[in-house]
Write a protein that holds these residues in place. Structure first.
Motif, PDB file in Angstrom:
ATOM      1  N   GLY A 154     -37.596  49.863 -16.952  1.00 28.60           N
ATOM      2  CA  GLY A 154     -38.448  49.729 -18.134  1.00 28.60           C
ATOM      3  C   GLY A 154     -39.429  50.893 -18.175  1.00 28.60           C
ATOM      4  N   ILE A 155     -39.630  51.438 -19.371  1.00 30.14           N
ATOM      5  CA  ILE A 155     -40.560  52.567 -19.547  1.00 30.14           C
ATOM      6  C   ILE A 155     -41.499  52.165 -20.686  1.00 30.14           C
ATOM      7  N   THR A 156     -42.816  52.188 -20.427  1.00 29.22           N
ATOM      8  CA  THR A 156     -43.735  51.542 -21.379  1.00 29.22           C
ATOM      9  C   THR A 156     -44.861  52.477 -21.844  1.00 29.22           C
ATOM     10  N   PRO A 157     -45.469  52.157 -23.004  1.00 27.95           N
ATOM     11  CA  PRO A 157     -46.494  53.019 -23.609  1.00 27.95           C
ATOM     12  C   PRO A 157     -47.904  52.626 -23.165  1.00 27.95           C
ATOM     13  N   PHE A 158     -48.882  53.439 -23.585  1.00 27.93           N
ATOM     14  CA  PHE A 158     -50.266  53.203 -23.150  1.00 27.93           C
ATOM     15  C   PHE A 158     -50.937  52.059 -23.895  1.00 27.93           C
ATOM     16  N   ASN A 159     -50.451  51.738 -25.105  1.00 29.48           N
ATOM     17  CA  ASN A 159     -51.318  50.938 -25.983  1.00 29.48           C
ATOM     18  C   ASN A 159     -51.335  49.442 -25.656  1.00 29.48           C
ATOM     19  N   GLU A 184     -35.925  58.268 -29.151  1.00 33.07           N
ATOM     20  CA  GLU A 184     -34.631  58.834 -29.526  1.00 33.07           C
ATOM     21  C   GLU A 184     -34.008  59.574 -28.332  1.00 33.07           C
ATOM     22  N   TYR A 185     -34.865  60.294 -27.607  1.00 36.84           N
ATOM     23  CA  TYR A 185     -34.404  61.022 -26.415  1.00 36.84           C
ATOM     24  C   TYR A 185     -33.910  60.039 -25.339  1.00 36.84           C
ATOM     25  N   ILE A 186     -34.689  58.970 -25.141  1.00 38.89           N
ATOM     26  CA  ILE A 186     -34.334  57.980 -24.112  1.00 38.89           C
ATOM     27  C   ILE A 186     -32.988  57.341 -24.467  1.00 38.89           C
ATOM     28  N   SER A 210     -37.670  37.242 -31.308  1.00 43.55           N
ATOM     29  CA  SER A 210     -37.589  38.565 -30.681  1.00 43.55           C
ATOM     30  C   SER A 210     -38.310  39.580 -31.544  1.00 43.55           C
ATOM     31  N   PHE A 211     -38.691  40.710 -30.919  1.00 45.19           N
ATOM     32  CA  PHE A 211     -39.521  41.714 -31.575  1.00 45.19           C
ATOM     33  C   PHE A 211     -38.706  42.986 -31.760  1.00 45.19           C
ATOM     34  N   GLY A 212     -38.556  43.433 -33.002  1.00 45.32           N
ATOM     35  CA  GLY A 212     -37.863  44.701 -33.196  1.00 45.32           C
ATOM     36  C   GLY A 212     -37.963  45.184 -34.619  1.00 45.32           C
ATOM     37  N   SER A 263     -47.161  53.591 -18.511  1.00 44.39           N
ATOM     38  CA  SER A 263     -47.839  54.784 -19.034  1.00 44.39           C
ATOM     39  C   SER A 263     -48.751  55.347 -17.954  1.00 44.39           C
ATOM     40  N   GLU A 264     -48.729  56.651 -17.829  1.00 41.36           N
ATOM     41  CA  GLU A 264     -49.576  57.318 -16.829  1.00 41.36           C
ATOM     42  C   GLU A 264     -51.031  57.404 -17.296  1.00 41.36           C
ATOM     43  N   ARG A 265     -51.290  56.983 -18.553  1.00 37.91           N
ATOM     44  CA  ARG A 265     -52.659  57.129 -19.063  1.00 37.91           C
ATOM     45  C   ARG A 265     -53.545  55.945 -18.699  1.00 37.91           C
ATOM     46  N   ASP A 266     -52.969  54.748 -18.536  1.00 38.87           N
ATOM     47  CA  ASP A 266     -53.785  53.572 -18.171  1.00 38.87           C
ATOM     48  C   ASP A 266     -53.002  52.625 -17.268  1.00 38.87           C
ATOM     49  N   GLY A 323     -39.538  52.411 -31.080  1.00 36.87           N
ATOM     50  CA  GLY A 323     -40.315  53.605 -31.389  1.00 36.87           C
ATOM     51  C   GLY A 323     -41.538  53.324 -32.245  1.00 36.87           C
ATOM     52  N   GLY A 324     -41.966  54.351 -32.976  1.00 32.99           N
ATOM     53  CA  GLY A 324     -43.217  54.320 -33.726  1.00 32.99           C
ATOM     54  C   GLY A 324     -43.121  53.548 -35.038  1.00 32.99           C
ATOM     55  N   ALA A 325     -44.195  53.624 -35.800  1.00 32.70           N
ATOM     56  CA  ALA A 325     -44.291  52.769 -36.983  1.00 32.70           C
ATOM     57  C   ALA A 325     -45.232  53.359 -38.028  1.00 32.70           C
ATOM     58  N   ARG A 385     -51.991  50.215 -32.462  1.00 35.99           N
ATOM     59  CA  ARG A 385     -50.985  49.165 -32.298  1.00 35.99           C
ATOM     60  C   ARG A 385     -49.766  49.566 -33.113  1.00 35.99           C
ATOM     61  N   CYS A 386     -48.580  49.287 -32.563  1.00 34.03           N
ATOM     62  CA  CYS A 386     -47.383  49.641 -33.329  1.00 34.03           C
ATOM     63  C   CYS A 386     -47.227  48.735 -34.543  1.00 34.03           C
ATOM     64  N   MET A 387     -48.003  47.639 -34.603  1.00 32.55           N
ATOM     65  CA  MET A 387     -47.953  46.759 -35.773  1.00 32.55           C
ATOM     66  C   MET A 387     -49.216  46.920 -36.637  1.00 32.55           C
ATOM     67  N   SER A 394     -34.916  49.651 -20.886  1.00 34.85           N
ATOM     68  CA  SER A 394     -35.725  49.202 -22.024  1.00 34.85           C
ATOM     69  C   SER A 394     -36.873  50.189 -22.172  1.00 34.85           C
ATOM     70  N   PHE A 395     -37.079  50.664 -23.378  1.00 33.13           N
ATOM     71  CA  PHE A 395     -38.163  51.637 -23.618  1.00 33.13           C
ATOM     72  C   PHE A 395     -38.992  51.187 -24.804  1.00 33.13           C
ATOM     73  N   VAL A 396     -40.310  51.402 -24.708  1.00 32.28           N
ATOM     74  CA  VAL A 396     -41.203  51.250 -25.864  1.00 32.28           C
ATOM     75  C   VAL A 396     -42.138  52.450 -25.858  1.00 32.28           C
ATOM     76  N   GLY A 397     -42.255  53.122 -27.007  1.00 37.37           N
ATOM     77  CA  GLY A 397     -43.133  54.294 -27.101  1.00 37.37           C
ATOM     78  C   GLY A 397     -42.957  54.959 -28.448  1.00 37.37           C
ATOM     79  N   SER A 398     -43.181  56.256 -28.498  1.00 34.62           N
ATOM     80  CA  SER A 398     -43.113  56.970 -29.783  1.00 34.62           C
ATOM     81  C   SER A 398     -41.652  57.281 -30.145  1.00 34.62           C
ATOM     82  N   THR A 399     -41.401  57.513 -31.420  1.00 38.74           N
ATOM     83  CA  THR A 399     -40.018  57.684 -31.876  1.00 38.74           C
ATOM     84  C   THR A 399     -39.317  58.913 -31.288  1.00 38.74           C
TER      85      THR A 399
HETATM   86  P1  NAD Z   1     -45.089  57.949 -25.624  1.00 37.27           P
HETATM   87  O1  NAD Z   1     -43.767  58.015 -26.298  1.00 37.27           O
HETATM   88  O2  NAD Z   1     -45.892  59.192 -25.509  1.00 37.27           O
HETATM   89  O3  NAD Z   1     -44.898  57.425 -24.105  1.00 37.27           O
HETATM   90  C1  NAD Z   1     -44.171  56.264 -23.814  1.00 37.27           C
HETATM   91  C2  NAD Z   1     -43.571  56.406 -22.414  1.00 37.27           C
HETATM   92  O4  NAD Z   1     -42.673  57.507 -22.400  1.00 37.27           O
HETATM   93  C3  NAD Z   1     -44.617  56.662 -21.320  1.00 37.27           C
HETATM   94  O5  NAD Z   1     -44.296  55.898 -20.187  1.00 37.27           O
HETATM   95  C4  NAD Z   1     -44.479  58.152 -21.059  1.00 37.27           C
HETATM   96  O6  NAD Z   1     -44.774  58.492 -19.724  1.00 37.27           O
HETATM   97  C5  NAD Z   1     -43.007  58.429 -21.364  1.00 37.27           C
HETATM   98  N1  NAD Z   1     -42.790  59.788 -21.860  1.00 37.27           N
HETATM   99  C6  NAD Z   1     -43.631  60.511 -22.650  1.00 37.27           C
HETATM  100  N2  NAD Z   1     -43.099  61.716 -22.908  1.00 37.27           N
HETATM  101  C7  NAD Z   1     -41.901  61.760 -22.280  1.00 37.27           C
HETATM  102  C8  NAD Z   1     -40.871  62.742 -22.180  1.00 37.27           C
HETATM  103  N3  NAD Z   1     -40.968  63.933 -22.781  1.00 37.27           N
HETATM  104  N4  NAD Z   1     -39.769  62.447 -21.473  1.00 37.27           N
HETATM  105  C9  NAD Z   1     -39.651  61.252 -20.860  1.00 37.27           C
HETATM  106  N5  NAD Z   1     -40.588  60.289 -20.907  1.00 37.27           N
HETATM  107  C10 NAD Z   1     -41.700  60.525 -21.615  1.00 37.27           C
HETATM  108  O7  NAD Z   1     -45.913  56.777 -26.330  1.00 37.27           O
HETATM  109  P2  NAD Z   1     -47.444  56.390 -26.139  1.00 37.27           P
HETATM  110  O8  NAD Z   1     -48.300  57.441 -26.744  1.00 37.27           O
HETATM  111  O9  NAD Z   1     -47.692  55.991 -24.736  1.00 37.27           O
HETATM  112  O10 NAD Z   1     -47.512  55.060 -27.016  1.00 37.27           O
HETATM  113  C11 NAD Z   1     -47.750  55.045 -28.384  1.00 37.27           C
HETATM  114  C12 NAD Z   1     -46.470  55.001 -29.180  1.00 37.27           C
HETATM  115  O11 NAD Z   1     -45.718  53.848 -28.811  1.00 37.27           O
HETATM  116  C13 NAD Z   1     -46.701  54.876 -30.677  1.00 37.27           C
HETATM  117  O12 NAD Z   1     -45.778  55.692 -31.341  1.00 37.27           O
HETATM  118  C14 NAD Z   1     -46.428  53.405 -30.966  1.00 37.27           C
HETATM  119  O13 NAD Z   1     -46.032  53.115 -32.284  1.00 37.27           O
HETATM  120  C15 NAD Z   1     -45.327  53.144 -30.002  1.00 37.27           C
HETATM  121  N6  NAD Z   1     -45.199  51.721 -29.715  1.00 37.27           N
HETATM  122  C16 NAD Z   1     -44.150  51.068 -30.265  1.00 37.27           C
HETATM  123  C17 NAD Z   1     -44.006  49.711 -30.066  1.00 37.27           C
HETATM  124  C18 NAD Z   1     -42.850  48.976 -30.659  1.00 37.27           C
HETATM  125  O14 NAD Z   1     -42.649  47.833 -30.278  1.00 37.27           O
HETATM  126  N7  NAD Z   1     -42.074  49.552 -31.563  1.00 37.27           N
HETATM  127  C19 NAD Z   1     -44.933  49.013 -29.281  1.00 37.27           C
HETATM  128  C20 NAD Z   1     -45.996  49.719 -28.716  1.00 37.27           C
HETATM  129  C21 NAD Z   1     -46.104  51.087 -28.943  1.00 37.27           C
END
Ligand code: NAD
Length: 496
Positions: free
Chosen positions: A144-149, A230-232, A448-450, A174-177, A247-249, A279-281, A221-226
């Motif tokens: 699992g790879i997760t975002p900061f928020n 896409e890369y993951i 479920s959330f998506g 997330s390495e930020r928090d 991804g993002g929203a 928040r992504c929502m 499983s990944f949650v983060g920016s789009t």
């Molecule tokens: P981010 O994409 O920068 O980072 C997410 C994860 O990916 C982190 O663990 C980070 O270390 C890793 N990562 C970052 N750059 C990478 C790279 N180049 N290669 C491999 N791994 C990398 O996202 P963020 O800034 O931490 O979080 C905010 C984003 O997450 C917003 O776009 C938000 O909409 C989205 N988000 C989406 C949902 C959802 O359910 N759709 C939920 C929460 C947050």
């Protein structure tokens, strides 16, 4: 200075060859360092998860569920400590951190149903003396790879369900928090998980790329920016893994002229500015139908926004805290300026706010932009800050066309008193999660959330029933025990 390490095979570890600063966004000061795992460290975590898998897979689901019950209790008992760590590294106010933890706990509660959820499907006498059944087997090592928020909630979308289904897990937060995420994982360990079932590696791209390419990892499983999602998705899929990447929203709220405007304003304030819009929502666009509705909305929003207070996480009277980093603060401010340069009207300006005693914090004040158009970069891109943009349209269909044309399709909402309009909206809008007079339609843990479109890569959503399907593989068994002395003849036709 404290260095935040990893949880590998049940033990806390740190490889300090590479580290990164962890800030307190409320003050702007560096408060800790986080270790960035090397490929070798991540491989150790994967090996620990791989070694723990056979015994965990064969552990009775009810025993796995009992650990989840204890985990839930420990989370409740440590709520204050967890919320304080979230506040210190993310910046969200205690009431908001408490909501995040509660939604996370609900995912642990869902994992407590595992014995029920894992029951297979059985058919008797599918042929003469033949029985057939499907069972749902765990995959093995899952990452699992997760975002900061949501440093507490989003990891809890993933591993309770994955582990309750019999998998072992490697989490890269997330390495930020990272501190609250790590504390929560230590509580899972304390609840009785055998060593190696849940591992946490802190790190950056090096750690992520190791998880994406190591052949022992079965699913990601990944949650983060789009762009990263896409890369993951592409990299994990190319390496033969099952993947879901959220991804993002850009979440729009339609405000119809018949809406209860005071209610809509209250809901929009919380959904746009709560958690500083990170928040992504979050509702970041209000689409007002007709100029009369738009004028009333902007008027009421701007006067209500005078009362909003941004400040440090430690003061519960604040409505929202800082954004996550200095770089992100500059990005959000840049979006406000670019919208203004493109012709938007800055009705309430959150640039240049200063919080007494916290001048170094990463604050952006609540901002309202009117007359935003779809051509503006601030409309097209995710801002992820306390900025609400108003777009004016002439009809509900024009509002829906706008939403459908946007690249993201995570959440949306309509404010109206018209049931027929609301039903048409929810039936036809191309967005994954829809609210009707509900600004943040985040599904409860047993749904479920998506999102749709570029807010989710993959076929299955996060948590709830989809997570049980994502973290298991169907196997179908067809069985016959021939009676003694009865022999089948050779049959060349396809069995029917
Ligand atoms: P981010 O994409 O920068 O980072 C997410 C994860 O990916 C982190 O663990 C980070 O270390 C890793 N990562 C970052 N750059 C990478 C790279 N180049 N290669 C491999 N791994 C990398 O996202 P963020 O800034 O931490 O979080 C905010 C984003 O997450 C917003 O776009 C938000 O909409 C989205 N988000 C989406 C949902 C959802 O359910 N759709 C939920 C929460 C947050």
């Amino acid at each position: 200075m404290e260095v935040i390490g990893h949880l590998i095979n049940g033990e806390m570890r740190a490889d300090t060859a590479r580290t990164q600063d962890v800030f307190n966004p409320s003050t702007g000061e560096v408060q800790k360092q986080v270790a960035l795992a090397s490929t070798a460290t991540v491989e150790e975590a994967i090996a620990a998860a791989q070694a723990a898998f056979p015994a965990w897979r064969d552990t009775a689901p009810a025993k796995r569920a009992r650990i989840m019950f204890r985990f839930k209790q420990l989370l409740e008992e440590h709520a204050e400590q967890i919320n304080a760590l979230v506040g210190a590294e993310h910046g969200k106010i205690a009431h908001d951190a408490g909501g995040e933890l509660q939604r996370g706990i609900e995912n642990v509660e869902y994992a407590c149903y595992a014995p029920e959820l894992l029951k297979g499907e059985h058919s008797k006498n599918t042929g003469p003396g033949i029985d057939s059944w499907s069972e749902f087997q765990p995959l093995g090592v899952v990452a699992g790879i997760t975002p900061f928020n949501f440093p507490v909630m989003v990891p809890l979308w993933m591993y309770p369900s994955a582990i309750a289904c019999g998998n072992t897990f490697v989490l890269k937060p997330s390495e930020r928090d990272p501190s609250s995420t790590l504390l929560v994982a230590e509580l899972a360990q304390q609840a009785g998980l055998p060593a190696g079932v849940l591992n946490v590696v802190n790190g950056d791209k090096e750690a992520v790329d190791t998880l994406l390419t190591d052949e022992r990892v079965q699913a990601v499983s990944f949650v983060g920016s789009t762009p990263i999602a896409e890369y993951i998705y592409a990299t994990a899929s190319a390496n033969g893994k099952r993947c879901q990447a959220l991804g993002g929203a850009k979440n729009h709220a339609i405000v119809l002229p018949d809406a209860d405007m005071d209610n809509a304003v209250n809901q929009l304030l919380g959904a746009a500015f709560g958690s500083s819009g990170e928040r992504c929502m979050a509702l970041s666009v209000a689409v007002a139908v007709g100029d009369a509705a738009a004028d009333a909305l902007v008027d009421k929003l701007s006067s209500a926004m005078q009362q909003l207070k941004a400040g440090p996480f430690s003061d519960s009277s604040n409505d929202f805290g800082p954004v996550i980093t200095r770089a992100h603060q500059e990005k959000v401010l840049g979006h406000i300026s670019s919208a203004e340069a493109d012709g938007a009207h800055v009705v309430v300006d959150g640039r240049g706010i200063s919080v007494a005693g916290y001048e170094g914090g990463f604050y952006v004040g609540a901002t309202l932009l009117d007359n935003v158009t779809p051509q503006m970069a601030s409309y097209q891109q995710e801002i992820f800050g306390p900025v609400l943009q108003v777009v004016r349209v002439e009809s509900m269909q024009a509002a829906m066309d706008l939403i459908d044309a946007h690249e993201y399709g995570n959440g949306t909402c309509i404010f109206t008193r018209d049931g027929e309009a609301a039903r048409y909206f929810s039936d036809n809008i191309k967005v994954g999660m829809v609210g009707i007079n509900i600004p943040l339609p985040v599904p409860v843990s047993y749904h479920s959330f998506g999102g749709w479109k570029r807010s989710l890569f993959g076929d299955l959503s996060a948590y709830g029933p989809d997570s049980v399907r994502f973290y298991t593989r169907r196997k179908t068994i067809t069985q016959r025990w021939p009676s003694a002395g009865v022999r089948e003849g050779v049959q060349f036709a396809f069995p029917s």
